[in-house]
Design a protein around this motif. Sequence first.
Motif: not given
Length: 191
Positions: A43, A40-41, A93, A37, A95, A66, A45
């Motif tokens: 977070q 993250k949702q 997210f 990851v 990944i 998801e 960034c």
Amino acid sequence: MENELLAFLSKLDVFTGNEIDELGNLLTVKTAKKNTVIVKQGQVCCDCYFVLKGCLRQYVISDGAEKTIAFYTEEQAINFYTSAVQKKPSQSFLISLEDTVLLVGNPEINAGMFARFPKLEQLTRKMMEEYFGQTQDSFAEFMTSSPEERYLNLLTKRPELMQRVSLSHLASYLGITPASLSRIRKRIIKK
């Protein structure tokens, strides 16, 4: 890891050999193993990414499920603009679906690098404008097409994803269930 960066910069035919060497020393490259990851949702960034190698999936969790909103592969930019510039939490997210090599930037570092390398700023701006236009076109096409048309579009425009992404992730991206995707694929094969 540096090989991917130097190969990409050399391929652009924009920079001199010395500029490539300097940029190779200044630019940040990050590797991520499969299923790492990156964002993250929720977070904040502060980075943006450019895929040198690999495949990534951007998704949100909605109603407990998801929902894939994008796939990124080689030579595609991943921009968390709202999060980076406005310091707001990411809504999604990110990944890695494969071992991945990313070029990493952020607005503060990029400003200094752009002042030092104007060609890098011009190149970045041009790439972002192209990406923005493609995203708008893709969104409009997605909104006005049936699930089967979306799948056929994906087969035409991004056939490599069929080998690199699971059917459940593809179905999520197309806005359908895996069972619906299987039926669509069977219908297409019969035609």
